[in-house]
Design an enzyme around this catalytic site. Structure first.
Site, mmCIF file in Angstrom:
data_model
loop_
_atom_site.group_PDB
_atom_site.id
_atom_site.type_symbol
_atom_site.label_atom_id
_atom_site.label_comp_id
_atom_site.label_asym_id
_atom_site.label_seq_id
_atom_site.Cartn_x
_atom_site.Cartn_y
_atom_site.Cartn_z
ATOM 1 N N ASN A 93 0.800 -1.222 0.000
ATOM 2 C CA ASN A 93 0.000 0.000 0.000
ATOM 3 C C ASN A 93 0.835 1.276 0.000
ATOM 4 O OD1 ASN A 93 0.276 -1.529 2.538
ATOM 5 N ND2 ASN A 93 -0.373 0.387 3.481
ATOM 6 N N THR B 284 -26.406 -9.497 10.089
ATOM 7 C CA THR B 284 -27.151 -9.190 8.867
ATOM 8 C C THR B 284 -26.229 -8.518 7.858
ATOM 9 O OG1 THR B 284 -29.098 -8.857 10.231
ATOM 10 C CG2 THR B 284 -29.193 -7.994 7.978
ATOM 11 N N CYS C 144 -3.496 4.808 8.256
ATOM 12 C CA CYS C 144 -3.770 4.504 9.661
ATOM 13 C C CYS C 144 -2.677 4.984 10.592
ATOM 14 C CB CYS C 144 -3.972 3.015 9.838
ATOM 15 S SG CYS C 144 -3.031 2.025 8.703
HETATM 16 C C1 LIG Z 1 -6.539 -0.512 2.974
HETATM 17 C C2 LIG Z 1 -5.799 -1.755 3.242
HETATM 18 C C3 LIG Z 1 -6.202 -2.629 4.259
HETATM 19 C C4 LIG Z 1 -7.387 -2.332 5.139
HETATM 20 O O1 LIG Z 1 -8.575 -2.365 4.407
HETATM 21 P P1 LIG Z 1 -9.952 -1.839 5.050
HETATM 22 O O2 LIG Z 1 -10.983 -2.309 4.088
HETATM 23 O O3 LIG Z 1 -9.840 -0.362 5.135
HETATM 24 O O4 LIG Z 1 -10.081 -2.492 6.393
HETATM 25 C C5 LIG Z 1 -5.472 -3.775 4.443
HETATM 26 N N1 LIG Z 1 -4.399 -4.056 3.684
HETATM 27 C C6 LIG Z 1 -3.979 -3.239 2.708
HETATM 28 C C7 LIG Z 1 -2.799 -3.618 1.884
HETATM 29 C C8 LIG Z 1 -4.658 -2.068 2.455
HETATM 30 O O5 LIG Z 1 -4.239 -1.262 1.488
#
Ligand SMILES: *Cc1c(COP(=O)(O)O)cnc(C)c1O
Length: 380
Positions: free
Chosen positions: A150, A238, A324
């Protein structure tokens, strides 16, 4: 706003939103109630959404479990194996550049008796499949390695690693949050046993994702959430119907546009890099330049504090790393894991081009970034 932070999240595609809207208001019935003429379309649409996600990744619809996002999917894939630890196989292998939710889930399992090996990536952010091979032991249960990072966008040799795992009878999970809808994926051809998906990384809504779980031979997972037994007992509660339908629609659109979009986006990315390189001296790319997402550009600008640069940009939205952790102004552990010196890390920015980025956006961004860097250098 020139939005170039598409690794952190993406705008919901209007076609996705349009498909979702009726399921908030007139079609709000519970999909888990007895079938009536009032909820049969809802049940059908959920099934269709599952189908579309499965199609995009070469799976079958029975192999798709809806979750709240990739964080939950990663937690389920890893912590869901808890029962196996007690039965003997207790060794996990992962990478030091994984998303925090993978690393933290593994840390929790360590308290429950698991043994965890965290492999170190090379300077280019990649891991050799051979390195994984050498670390597999008799008691190795799972290898979890992300498909695309990411921050740097580097794409790991997943096919090779997964084949090794298959031959060694080890489960293979991949966090593909950044890869789904961006590059070609076929879980069957790639021998992937479990794969995490997040809707908001590819123009779907936030708060929904999926975990692909191979059906044969069966993988025994324990749920994180117990209750009414929805999602074949793996994820009670749900279903958020509009979100699930949105994820399905996002998958359908990606399926149709992936080929062209990959090219369009990489052309824009290369154009941006060229533009910045000719105007700002000594910038360098972090991470492998060949095995990389088409949309990603992670660069160091010597002498610039990236936090300050990001804050000072007038219209352009970029970031310095994962969403994050960037609120706590902690420098990137991913770049640090690649062995980059602190100075270089603190001058790094992450750019993510997206579906809605235009050439004019890139021209504006080049101007904005170049001018701001100029100002900061004069003042600094
Ligand atoms: C964004 C991301 C996550 C977390 O995804 P969410 O749907 O926001 O919980 C986990 N791993 C990677 C590589 C990401 O880019």
């Amino acid at each position: 706003m020139i939005y170039l932070d598409n690794h952190s999240t993406t705008q919901v595609d209007k076609r996705v939103l349009k498909k979702m809207i009726p399921y908030f208001t007139e079609k709000f019935n519970n999909p888990h109630s007895q079938i009536t003429i009032h909820n049969q379309d809802i049940i059908f649409q959920i099934s269709e959404a599952r189908n579309k996600i499965a199609k995009l990744i070469g799976a079958e619809k029975e192999e798709i479990i809806f979750t709240s996002g990739a964080t939950e999917s990663n937690n389920l894939a890893i912590k869901g194996l808890k029962g196996h630890i007690l039965r003997g196989k207790n060794h996990f292998i992962s990478l030091n550049t994984e998303h925090k939710c993978v690393l933290e889930a593994l840390r929790k399992l360590e308290f429950e008796g698991a043994k965890v090996t965290i492999l170190k990536v090379k300077k280019n952010g990649l891991i050799d499949a051979d390195e994984v091979y050498k670390n597999i032991k008799k008691n190795t249960l799972l290898v979890s390695i992300m498909m695309a990072n990411n921050e740097t966008g580097v794409i790991q040799p997943i096919k090779k690693i997964a084949k090794i795992c298959k031959d060694k009878n080890v489960l293979f999970h991949t966090d593909a949050a950044q890869a789904v809808g961006k590059i070609d994926i076929n879980v069957k051809k790639m021998n992937i046993d479990m794969m995490s998906i997040s809707a908001h990384k590819f123009y779907g809504p936030k708060g929904v994702g999926a975990l692909y779980i191979r059906r044969f031979p069966r993988i025994r997972l324990s749920p994180l959430i117990d209750g009414g037994g929805q999602e074949v007992n793996l994820r009670s509660g749900t279903l958020p119907v509009p979100l699930c339908i949105g994820l399905g629609e996002a998958a359908k659109i990606s399926m149709l546009t992936l080929k062209k979009e990959k090219i369009k986006i990489s052309v824009l990315r290369d154009y941006l890099y060229k533009g910045l390189k000719t105007k700002i001296k000594n910038i360098s790319i972090n991470g492998d330049t060949k095995n990389r997402l088409p949309a990603n550009l992670n660069i160091s600008i010597p002498g610039i504090n990236s936090e300050l640069l990001i804050k000072s940009l007038k219209n352009t939205v970029i970031s310095s790393g994962s969403a994050c952790t960037s609120s706590s102004v902690e420098s990137s552990y991913v770049l640090s894991a690649m062995g980059l010196p602190k100075k270089k890390i603190d001058s790094s920015i992450r750019i993510g081009i997206g579906r809605f980025t235009t050439k004019s956006d890139i021209n504006h961004a080049i101007k904005d970034i170049t001018q701001t860097v100029g100002k900061l250098r004069v003042n600094g």
